[in-house]
Write a protein that holds these residues in place. Structure first.
Motif, PDB file in Angstrom:
ATOM      1  N   TYR A 140       1.098  -1.386   0.357  1.00  0.00           N
ATOM      2  CA  TYR A 140      -0.045   0.118   0.392  1.00  0.00           C
ATOM      3  C   TYR A 140       0.782   0.840   0.267  1.00  0.00           C
ATOM      4  O   TYR A 140       0.689   1.910  -0.285  1.00  0.00           O
ATOM      5  N   ASN A 141       1.378   1.249   0.728  1.00  0.00           N
ATOM      6  CA  ASN A 141       2.075   2.946   1.208  1.00  0.00           C
ATOM      7  C   ASN A 141       3.726   2.711  -0.251  1.00  0.00           C
ATOM      8  O   ASN A 141       3.941   3.771  -0.803  1.00  0.00           O
ATOM      9  N   PHE A 142       4.135   1.403  -1.024  1.00  0.00           N
ATOM     10  CA  PHE A 142       4.922   1.628  -2.303  1.00  0.00           C
ATOM     11  C   PHE A 142       4.198   2.679  -2.894  1.00  0.00           C
ATOM     12  O   PHE A 142       4.142   3.665  -3.673  1.00  0.00           O
ATOM     13  N   VAL A 143       2.610   2.218  -3.409  1.00  0.00           N
ATOM     14  CA  VAL A 143       1.899   3.003  -3.807  1.00  0.00           C
ATOM     15  C   VAL A 143       1.776   4.225  -3.567  1.00  0.00           C
ATOM     16  O   VAL A 143       1.528   4.871  -4.787  1.00  0.00           O
ATOM     17  N   ARG A 144       0.546   4.484  -2.041  1.00  0.00           N
ATOM     18  CA  ARG A 144       0.634   5.931  -1.967  1.00  0.00           C
ATOM     19  C   ARG A 144       1.201   6.569  -2.010  1.00  0.00           C
ATOM     20  O   ARG A 144       1.258   8.203  -2.604  1.00  0.00           O
ATOM     21  N   TRP A 145       2.784   5.975  -1.778  1.00  0.00           N
ATOM     22  CA  TRP A 145       3.663   7.849  -1.936  1.00  0.00           C
ATOM     23  C   TRP A 145       4.303   7.415  -2.900  1.00  0.00           C
ATOM     24  O   TRP A 145       5.022   8.961  -3.769  1.00  0.00           O
ATOM     25  N   MET A 146       3.891   7.377  -3.609  1.00  0.00           N
ATOM     26  CA  MET A 146       4.470   7.711  -5.741  1.00  0.00           C
ATOM     27  C   MET A 146       3.621   9.107  -5.463  1.00  0.00           C
ATOM     28  O   MET A 146       4.156   9.823  -6.769  1.00  0.00           O
ATOM     29  N   GLY A 147       2.163   9.067  -5.663  1.00  0.00           N
ATOM     30  CA  GLY A 147       1.989  10.200  -5.237  1.00  0.00           C
ATOM     31  C   GLY A 147       2.629  11.773  -4.643  1.00  0.00           C
ATOM     32  O   GLY A 147       2.609  12.712  -5.248  1.00  0.00           O
ATOM     33  N   GLY A 148       2.974  11.501  -3.543  1.00  0.00           N
ATOM     34  CA  GLY A 148       3.788  11.909  -2.796  1.00  0.00           C
ATOM     35  C   GLY A 148       4.991  12.772  -2.938  1.00  0.00           C
ATOM     36  O   GLY A 148       5.804  13.789  -2.959  1.00  0.00           O
ATOM     37  N   ALA A 149       5.293  11.208  -4.142  1.00  0.00           N
ATOM     38  CA  ALA A 149       6.986  11.933  -4.830  1.00  0.00           C
ATOM     39  C   ALA A 149       6.430  12.351  -6.203  1.00  0.00           C
ATOM     40  O   ALA A 149       7.734  13.480  -6.999  1.00  0.00           O
ATOM     41  N   LEU A 150       5.352  11.721  -6.938  1.00  0.00           N
ATOM     42  CA  LEU A 150       5.334  13.015  -8.217  1.00  0.00           C
ATOM     43  C   LEU A 150       4.782  14.365  -7.862  1.00  0.00           C
ATOM     44  O   LEU A 150       4.758  15.699  -8.410  1.00  0.00           O
ATOM     45  N   ALA A 151       3.343  15.010  -6.946  1.00  0.00           N
ATOM     46  CA  ALA A 151       2.981  16.122  -6.631  1.00  0.00           C
ATOM     47  C   ALA A 151       3.873  17.322  -6.514  1.00  0.00           C
ATOM     48  O   ALA A 151       3.281  18.202  -7.926  1.00  0.00           O
ATOM     49  N   PRO A 152       5.520  17.553  -5.927  1.00  0.00           N
ATOM     50  CA  PRO A 152       5.593  18.324  -5.330  1.00  0.00           C
ATOM     51  C   PRO A 152       6.291  19.004  -6.666  1.00  0.00           C
ATOM     52  O   PRO A 152       6.708  20.866  -6.775  1.00  0.00           O
ATOM     53  N   PHE A 153       6.820  18.223  -6.965  1.00  0.00           N
ATOM     54  CA  PHE A 153       7.602  18.779  -9.024  1.00  0.00           C
ATOM     55  C   PHE A 153       6.800  19.366  -9.359  1.00  0.00           C
ATOM     56  O   PHE A 153       6.432  20.071  -9.668  1.00  0.00           O
ATOM     57  N   ILE A 154       5.761  18.144  -9.794  1.00  0.00           N
ATOM     58  CA  ILE A 154       4.666  18.857 -11.338  1.00  0.00           C
ATOM     59  C   ILE A 154       4.026  20.077 -10.439  1.00  0.00           C
ATOM     60  O   ILE A 154       3.145  20.389 -11.357  1.00  0.00           O
ATOM     61  N   ALA A 155       3.124  20.032  -9.320  1.00  0.00           N
ATOM     62  CA  ALA A 155       2.675  21.370  -8.958  1.00  0.00           C
ATOM     63  C   ALA A 155       3.726  22.618  -9.105  1.00  0.00           C
ATOM     64  O   ALA A 155       3.070  23.767  -9.882  1.00  0.00           O
ATOM     65  N   THR A 156       4.708  21.943  -8.647  1.00  0.00           N
ATOM     66  CA  THR A 156       5.437  23.397  -8.703  1.00  0.00           C
ATOM     67  C   THR A 156       5.893  23.994  -9.965  1.00  0.00           C
ATOM     68  O   THR A 156       5.510  24.983 -10.442  1.00  0.00           O
ATOM     69  N   LYS A 157       6.117  22.677 -10.968  1.00  0.00           N
ATOM     70  CA  LYS A 157       6.177  22.658 -12.099  1.00  0.00           C
ATOM     71  C   LYS A 157       5.214  23.782 -13.320  1.00  0.00           C
ATOM     72  O   LYS A 157       5.243  25.285 -13.916  1.00  0.00           O
ATOM     73  N   LEU A 158       3.969  23.440 -12.646  1.00  0.00           N
ATOM     74  CA  LEU A 158       2.972  23.936 -13.173  1.00  0.00           C
ATOM     75  C   LEU A 158       2.530  25.061 -13.151  1.00  0.00           C
ATOM     76  O   LEU A 158       2.333  25.857 -13.607  1.00  0.00           O
ATOM     77  N   GLY A 159       2.731  25.609 -11.310  1.00  0.00           N
ATOM     78  CA  GLY A 159       1.912  26.914 -10.698  1.00  0.00           C
ATOM     79  C   GLY A 159       3.512  28.319 -11.833  1.00  0.00           C
ATOM     80  O   GLY A 159       2.964  28.891 -12.342  1.00  0.00           O
ATOM     81  N   GLU A 160       4.685  27.422 -11.686  1.00  0.00           N
ATOM     82  CA  GLU A 160       5.660  28.195 -12.460  1.00  0.00           C
ATOM     83  C   GLU A 160       4.679  28.601 -13.862  1.00  0.00           C
ATOM     84  O   GLU A 160       5.311  29.319 -14.248  1.00  0.00           O
ATOM     85  N   GLU A 161       4.613  27.858 -14.614  1.00  0.00           N
ATOM     86  CA  GLU A 161       4.880  27.611 -16.112  1.00  0.00           C
ATOM     87  C   GLU A 161       2.998  28.282 -16.314  1.00  0.00           C
ATOM     88  O   GLU A 161       2.769  28.973 -17.809  1.00  0.00           O
ATOM     89  N   LEU A 162       1.826  27.831 -15.660  1.00  0.00           N
ATOM     90  CA  LEU A 162       1.081  28.221 -15.723  1.00  0.00           C
ATOM     91  C   LEU A 162       0.171  28.920 -14.747  1.00  0.00           C
ATOM     92  O   LEU A 162      -1.334  29.265 -14.877  1.00  0.00           O
ATOM     93  N   GLY A 163       0.568  29.415 -13.437  1.00  0.00           N
ATOM     94  CA  GLY A 163      -0.082  30.278 -12.946  1.00  0.00           C
ATOM     95  C   GLY A 163      -0.613  29.380 -12.118  1.00  0.00           C
ATOM     96  O   GLY A 163      -1.156  28.569 -11.008  1.00  0.00           O
ATOM     97  N   ALA A 164      -0.279  29.826 -10.506  1.00  0.00           N
ATOM     98  CA  ALA A 164      -0.920  29.452  -8.873  1.00  0.00           C
ATOM     99  C   ALA A 164      -2.250  28.662  -9.575  1.00  0.00           C
ATOM    100  O   ALA A 164      -2.368  27.566  -8.403  1.00  0.00           O
ATOM    101  N   PRO A 165      -3.336  28.662  -9.256  1.00  0.00           N
ATOM    102  CA  PRO A 165      -4.581  28.724  -9.137  1.00  0.00           C
ATOM    103  C   PRO A 165      -4.047  26.461  -9.884  1.00  0.00           C
ATOM    104  O   PRO A 165      -4.963  26.167  -9.340  1.00  0.00           O
ATOM    105  N   VAL A 166      -3.678  26.504 -10.964  1.00  0.00           N
ATOM    106  CA  VAL A 166      -3.546  25.968 -11.894  1.00  0.00           C
ATOM    107  C   VAL A 166      -2.950  24.513 -11.215  1.00  0.00           C
ATOM    108  O   VAL A 166      -3.785  22.756 -10.860  1.00  0.00           O
ATOM    109  N   PRO A 167      -2.518  23.923 -10.170  1.00  0.00           N
ATOM    110  CA  PRO A 167      -1.503  23.372  -9.324  1.00  0.00           C
ATOM    111  C   PRO A 167      -2.559  23.116  -8.465  1.00  0.00           C
ATOM    112  O   PRO A 167      -3.174  21.011  -8.077  1.00  0.00           O
ATOM    113  N   TYR A 168      -3.357  23.570  -8.155  1.00  0.00           N
ATOM    114  CA  TYR A 168      -5.140  23.051  -6.742  1.00  0.00           C
ATOM    115  C   TYR A 168      -5.932  22.406  -7.654  1.00  0.00           C
ATOM    116  O   TYR A 168      -7.126  21.653  -7.202  1.00  0.00           O
TER     117      TYR A 168
END
Length: 388
Positions: free
Chosen positions: A321-349
């Protein structure tokens, strides 16, 4: 005493998750890095944590729970201290990866040790574990702000010191745990995910964790506050996580059932993420703090569900279970921050809210795999109705 020693060390371990939150802007400034580069501190940490979860059962079944805890603590102490010596963001990301390995060995084994040693049954032990998580997550930003105001390196050295104390407590107070009669195979956690109920719970939690860590990793950059301000916001958020985990989740489970609580919490988190996306500065603060409520509910209910939904041994089910669920914690920070940088702060949310809806869709579409949870829910609801 052995349970409380393990719980104390777990609090400090979970402090490491939110510790860097208030100092993310300071780290970016001090190491001349972009927000997305700094977000890799979360990505490397959780990516290694996720993969290492597959190894925890294999290791602990060979050297025992206590030695596994101490090995994990040793790695955290070493790499937390090394993080404080970093001269570049690449070094810091690498040291956080080593920290993630130690964290995986400790956290996965700590849950099994607490469940095995605590009185009051598995559910009470899981609530104690989630209370440690909530307390650690709430204390982490506060400690990060207090020490980070002096120097961004100080929180890392502070964590290493507290973990050393946890090492001493566990070494002296925790009795040597017996090795399991059967050694866990490396493939066991992956095989456990073949169970429809466990895979449904795990992949729902993956999308939930994407939304969770969007709030945790990206929000410090849009608050535009000092380390103390960011620390105060996430301290309030962490208190909501802790209170919801310990005091709100159990009665809601008894009243509504686990699956319905997950739907409720995911829906509320989606609404609050939309609130962050469309609000001004004050609204961002309020909705961020309130998002701790559904996050606390989800943390407790997902953990209990993963333990109950299949017939796999608890350490094996937890690892898969933790192997799968922590992948979300690994992917979100970079993807969300990159989306915020490129497309604007509301997009990650907006993406985070969409992930919550996808999680709800998985729960509904695969509800026929959750028979074990449904039976537990029905018994709990009937018992609550009888008592009422």
């Amino acid at each position: 005493m052995s349970v409380w020693a393990t719980a104390f060390a777990a609090v400090v371990a979970f402090m490491g998750i939110g510790l860097v939150d208030p100092i993310l802007p300071s780290i970016a400034q001090g190491l001349k890095a972009t927000p997305s580069q700094v977000s890799l501190l979360f990505t490397s940490y959780f990516l290694v944590t996720a993969v290492a979860m597959l190894l925890t059962g294999w290791v602990s079944s060979r050297i025992g729970g206590k030695r596994t805890l101490l090995a994990g603590l040793t790695l955290v102490i070493v790499f937390a201290a090394l993080s404080g010596t970093s001269t570049s963001v690449a070094e810091l990301v690498g040291f956080r990866a080593g920290w993630g390995l130690g964290n995986a060995l400790f956290v996965a084994t700590a849950l099994a040790v607490i469940v095995g040693a605590a009185s009051g049954g598995g559910s009470a032990a899981i609530i104690l574990y989630e209370a440690a998580l909530g307390l650690g997550i709430s204390a982490g930003p506060l400690a990060g702000a207090l020490l980070g105001d002096w120097n961004w390196r100080a929180p890392f050295f502070g964590t290493a010191t507290l973990m050393a104390l946890g090492f001493v407590l566990i070494a002296t107070l925790l009795k040597t745990t017996p090795k399991p009669p059967v050694r866990t195979k490396l493939s066991a956690p992956i095989r456990a995910l073949a169970h429809g109920g466990l895979s449904t719970t795990a992949f729902t939690a993956l999308f939930y964790n994407f939304a969770f860590f969007t709030v945790l990793a990206f929000t410090p950059f849009i608050l535009h506050m000092t380390a103390y301000g960011i620390g105060a916001v996430f301290f309030g958020w962490g208190v909501c996580v802790a209170l919801a985990s310990v005091f709100a989740a159990p009665p809601l489970q008894r009243r509504l059932g686990s699956v319905n609580v997950l739907h409720l919490a995911l829906g509320l988190l989606a609404v609050l993420q939309v609130g962050i996306a469309v609000s001004g500065h004050a609204g961002i603060i309020v909705f961020t703090i309130l998002s701790g409520i559904p996050i606390g509910l989800n943390n407790t209910v997902f953990t209990e569900s993963a333990m109950e939904v299949s017939d796999a041994p608890r350490p094996v089910a937890s690892a898969g279970y933790n192997f799968v669920r922590w992948m979300g914690g690994a992917l979100a920070p970079f993807i969300a921050t990159k989306l915020g940088e490129e497309l604007g702060a509301p997009v990650p949310y907006a993406v985070g809210a969409l992930c919550c809806l996808i999680g709800m869709g998985i729960l509904y579409g695969r509800r026929h795999h959750l028979g074990a949870l449904t039976r537990v829910d029905d018994l709990a609801v009937q018992e609550a109705a009888t008592v009422g």
